[in-house]
Design an enzyme around this catalytic site. Sequence first.
Site: not given
Length: 379
Positions: A131, A242, A336, A339-340, A363
């Site tokens: 990788g 890239g 954040q 919120g919910g 990349e």
Amino acid sequence: MNFDYTEEHLAVRDAAREFAQTELLPGVIDRDTEAKFPHEQIKKMGELGFMGMMVDPKYNGGGMDTVSYVLAMEEISKIDASASVSMSVNNSLVCWGLEKYGSEAQKEKYLKPLATGEIIGAFCLSEPEAGSDATSQKTEAVKDGDHYILNGTKNWITNGSTASVYLVIAQTDPAKGHKGISAFIVEKGWDGFVIGKKEDKLGIRGSDTHSLMFTDVRVPVENRIGEEGFGFTFAMETLNGGRIGIAAQALGIASGAYELALAYSKERKAFGKPISQHQAIQFKLADMATNIEAARLLVIKSAWLKDQGQDYAHASAMAKLYASQVAMNVTVEAVQVHGGYGYVKEYHVERLMRDAKITQIYEGTSEIQKIVISRGILR
Ligand code: CAA
């Protein structure tokens, strides 16, 4: 010194914004949930010229500069980072690599249909054990007359099952290490080429990421890109550009999340006034806007350097390192602010937060970008 965009830049940006709002936004939540590739949308992106933006018109491309490409990438990525990674790989890895280093015959046969988006391409460097350590290629191509016999496995390949053309990096002379690596064009459907399992991912779930297996695949010598032994340089040079595309993607994810958070903060009331009137939210918006602007300057600067024909390897590594960090921070803060509501799919920001993470990985991870940057500093 001039920070203005040209008329053409603005027209490209507006066209990409319009396309993203009208064609990508509807269905983006479902495509993410169902991990569904945006086939129709990518086809339309090809028709509009977004899949081969920088390619010379003589090879059916848009003949645009890298700044235009970055502006379009940002707009597409604000809405659908799965579509934009396909766009990025096709434009800046596959088309750019072929245009810069391919033979005239390769450009005629492969670049032309890739530049119009009639077909799309994939870039195959990563392996199960290679990788970040990309020189450790295990895939081998052994010369046999006028062919090479290709054997090995590639991992995490973007456009893995939808591509028609694959640029495959393989070892042709293990004794020479990275100087014995070569690059090849492989077509889907050739005997011995098997598309492996699709990855079930945290983010960019609409993009199709696969492993690929090559068993005794016969690749004609004329499908080698450049000389034997040029493959690692080919991969590195291609990735330098890239990374501008991925930095622009990260910028788009961040600015998309910021725009949603800003709009929501003006609508949502708490303690008797819109939450945008509370300093706790104002400071978050101020940090988000400042960091996005700094990322934008790095991204545009790297694109501009490339357009000027100057060295952009370190600038693109800096842009990707910083913009991907900003994408992560801004999307977390956008959730954040919501919120919910931010935690449910309907409001888009949770998807952008999941999508942001990959920009610190593919990349070249952030750690690899720091290697590239520090080597440049110490050189
Ligand atoms: N530009 C041009 N050449 C470069 C380069 C760069 N950014 N980085 C390294 N090279 C060259 C070196 O100059 C050297 O060439 P010479 O031997 O001719 O001097 C050669 O490459 C080998 O480099 P190193 O000796 O520095 O090798 P290394 O093993 O110490 O480090 C590395 C190499 C920079 C870490 C490299 O392996 C690397 O970039 N790894 C990350 C790979 C990566 O980005 N993978 C992403 C996969 S593709 C993807 O994600 C696409 C997708 O589908 C979205």
